[in-house]
Design an enzyme around this catalytic site. Structure first.
Site, PDB file in Angstrom:
ATOM      1  N   ALA A  22       0.797  -1.339   0.029  1.00  0.00           N
ATOM      2  CA  ALA A  22      -0.102  -0.047   0.028  1.00  0.00           C
ATOM      3  C   ALA A  22       0.915   1.283   0.011  1.00  0.00           C
ATOM      4  O   ALA A  22       0.355   2.164  -0.560  1.00  0.00           O
ATOM      5  CB  ALA A  22      -0.925  -0.205   1.227  1.00  0.00           C
ATOM      6  N   THR A  26       0.212   5.372  -1.748  1.00  0.00           N
ATOM      7  CA  THR A  26      -0.340   6.566  -0.806  1.00  0.00           C
ATOM      8  C   THR A  26      -0.200   7.744  -1.710  1.00  0.00           C
ATOM      9  O   THR A  26      -0.798   8.890  -1.288  1.00  0.00           O
ATOM     10  CB  THR A  26       0.114   6.512   0.507  1.00  0.00           C
ATOM     11  OG1 THR A  26       1.757   6.493   0.511  1.00  0.00           O
ATOM     12  CG2 THR A  26      -0.117   5.485   1.340  1.00  0.00           C
ATOM     13  N   VAL A 103      -4.597  -3.418  -4.940  1.00  0.00           N
ATOM     14  CA  VAL A 103      -5.820  -3.914  -6.123  1.00  0.00           C
ATOM     15  C   VAL A 103      -6.215  -2.739  -6.756  1.00  0.00           C
ATOM     16  O   VAL A 103      -7.029  -2.687  -7.434  1.00  0.00           O
ATOM     17  CB  VAL A 103      -6.943  -4.460  -5.102  1.00  0.00           C
ATOM     18  CG1 VAL A 103      -6.573  -5.707  -4.384  1.00  0.00           C
ATOM     19  CG2 VAL A 103      -7.440  -3.312  -4.189  1.00  0.00           C
ATOM     20  N   ASP A 104      -5.110  -1.669  -6.906  1.00  0.00           N
ATOM     21  CA  ASP A 104      -5.767  -0.377  -7.404  1.00  0.00           C
ATOM     22  C   ASP A 104      -5.290  -0.325  -9.241  1.00  0.00           C
ATOM     23  O   ASP A 104      -6.008   0.639  -9.803  1.00  0.00           O
ATOM     24  CB  ASP A 104      -5.007   0.820  -6.699  1.00  0.00           C
ATOM     25  CG  ASP A 104      -3.473   0.710  -6.653  1.00  0.00           C
ATOM     26  OD1 ASP A 104      -2.621   0.042  -7.684  1.00  0.00           O
ATOM     27  OD2 ASP A 104      -3.076   1.066  -5.547  1.00  0.00           O
ATOM     28  N   HIS A 121      -3.757 -10.278  -4.584  1.00  0.00           N
ATOM     29  CA  HIS A 121      -5.332  -9.696  -3.711  1.00  0.00           C
ATOM     30  C   HIS A 121      -6.173  -9.409  -4.803  1.00  0.00           C
ATOM     31  O   HIS A 121      -7.281  -8.751  -4.329  1.00  0.00           O
ATOM     32  CB  HIS A 121      -4.870  -8.792  -2.733  1.00  0.00           C
ATOM     33  CG  HIS A 121      -3.987  -9.301  -1.627  1.00  0.00           C
ATOM     34  ND1 HIS A 121      -3.410  -8.398  -0.804  1.00  0.00           N
ATOM     35  CD2 HIS A 121      -3.763 -10.659  -1.145  1.00  0.00           C
ATOM     36  CE1 HIS A 121      -2.368  -9.259  -0.026  1.00  0.00           C
ATOM     37  NE2 HIS A 121      -2.763 -10.387  -0.276  1.00  0.00           N
ATOM     38  N   CYS A 129     -18.745 -12.791 -10.197  1.00  0.00           N
ATOM     39  CA  CYS A 129     -19.937 -13.263  -9.633  1.00  0.00           C
ATOM     40  C   CYS A 129     -19.510 -14.316  -8.696  1.00  0.00           C
ATOM     41  O   CYS A 129     -18.730 -15.219  -9.068  1.00  0.00           O
ATOM     42  CB  CYS A 129     -20.763 -13.851 -10.555  1.00  0.00           C
ATOM     43  SG  CYS A 129     -22.243 -14.693 -10.049  1.00  0.00           S
ATOM     44  N   CYS A 132     -21.469 -17.767 -10.330  1.00  0.00           N
ATOM     45  CA  CYS A 132     -20.932 -18.388 -11.516  1.00  0.00           C
ATOM     46  C   CYS A 132     -19.660 -17.973 -12.145  1.00  0.00           C
ATOM     47  O   CYS A 132     -19.076 -18.481 -13.121  1.00  0.00           O
ATOM     48  CB  CYS A 132     -21.899 -18.137 -12.708  1.00  0.00           C
ATOM     49  SG  CYS A 132     -22.047 -16.599 -13.214  1.00  0.00           S
ATOM     50  N   CYS A 157     -26.393 -15.164 -14.032  1.00  0.00           N
ATOM     51  CA  CYS A 157     -27.165 -16.095 -13.180  1.00  0.00           C
ATOM     52  C   CYS A 157     -27.959 -15.454 -11.928  1.00  0.00           C
ATOM     53  O   CYS A 157     -28.510 -16.238 -11.338  1.00  0.00           O
ATOM     54  CB  CYS A 157     -26.093 -17.037 -12.884  1.00  0.00           C
ATOM     55  SG  CYS A 157     -24.974 -16.510 -11.224  1.00  0.00           S
ATOM     56  N   ASN A 220      10.895   0.940   2.530  1.00  0.00           N
ATOM     57  CA  ASN A 220       9.620   1.344   3.361  1.00  0.00           C
ATOM     58  C   ASN A 220       9.771   2.576   4.228  1.00  0.00           C
ATOM     59  O   ASN A 220      10.753   2.863   4.703  1.00  0.00           O
ATOM     60  CB  ASN A 220       9.091  -0.211   4.116  1.00  0.00           C
ATOM     61  CG  ASN A 220       7.517   0.101   4.372  1.00  0.00           C
ATOM     62  OD1 ASN A 220       6.865   0.207   3.472  1.00  0.00           O
ATOM     63  ND2 ASN A 220       7.131  -0.194   5.758  1.00  0.00           N
TER      64      ASN A 220
END
Length: 250
Positions: A22, A26, A103-104, A121, A129, A132, A157, A220
């Site tokens: 993450a 930022t 996930v961006d 992730h 879905c 399905c 579905c 980091n």
């Protein structure tokens, strides 16, 4: 902290795997989750929606989640200098893969070949879905919410739709995490950026790379749980250190 030595290690590497968390996003305006201004700190209900059991069992949780998605900062966020620096390694032909916990979709937006980005992730850019497995762009479902569908069902579905991300209580996609660990074994340098390296199994990429003889660089803003594995430990602002690091490798 020896940026010059870390830069030399990157210059000597031929198959670099970058692991991002993450912290690299930022500066694009995307908050982390549990920090002082984190998404879950400011909105505990959003954390509840991140648990798959709550999401599947409670229509109210889903409706709130869809409303939150409409105004999510990710839709206006753009890649920052950190993403561009990682892409520069690909442009030079030195990047083996990006393994991201984010996930961006900002690595792809920065220019990466999507095949080189392993999203352990998942991604908010698509829906899936639960019944399905139908997958399609998130924008289609958001348009349906704007048109009045508070909890849009699957068009195939009628099942429950969620973002194509991995929620708490949901299993990772085995093929995806297997590939992340495989490229970690294949690299000759692991560069971990903006991750506390405390979320598994993605964090295992670092000791996996170390075990197979790769150089490990950790960058980091604060200490991580994997610092003991680092050959070069760089603590500070990613936006300051990473551009300097990549610039020195030219």
């Amino acid at each position: 902290m020896n940026v010059e030595a870390a830069a030399q290690a990157i210059a000597d590497a031929e198959r670099i795997v970058v692991l991002t968390g993450a912290g690299i996003s930022t500066d694009s305006g995307i908050p982390d989750f549990r920090g002082p201004k984190g998404i879950w700190t400011k909105n505990p209900a959003a954390e509840k929606a991140s648990h798959i059991s709550h999401y599947l069992d409670d229509p109210e949780v889903r409706r709130a989640a869809w409303l939150n998605r409409l105004d999510a900062q990710v839709w206006t966020a753009e890649p920052n200098l950190g993403h561009e620096c990682v892409y520069e390694l690909e442009r030079r032909g030195r990047l083996h893969a990006v393994v991201t916990q984010n996930v961006d979709g900002l690595h792809q937006a920065a220019g990466h070949d999507p095949e080189n980005v392993i999203e352990v992730h998942g991604t908010v850019r698509f829906t899936r879905c639960w019944n399905c497995n139908d997958r399609r762009p998130m924008s289609e479902s958001l348009d349906r919410v704007r048109a009045g569908e508070a909890d849009p069902p699957c068009l195939v579905c009628g099942g429950i739709l969620k973002s194509d991300t991995i929620s708490f209580g949901q299993s990772l996609v085995p093929e995806v995490i297997d590939r992340a660990l495989r490229v970690s074994e294949e690299c000759d340098l692991m560069l971990a950026i903006g991750s506390t390296l405390s979320v598994y199994p993605a964090a295992n990429c670092v000791p996996t790379a170390k075990r197979t003889g790769s150089t490990v660089i950790i960058l980091n803003g604060q200490p991580t749980e994997m610092d003991r594995h680092a050959d070069h430990l760089l603590i500070g602002q990613i936006a300051d250190i990473l551009p300097d690091l990549v610039r020195r490798t030219k």
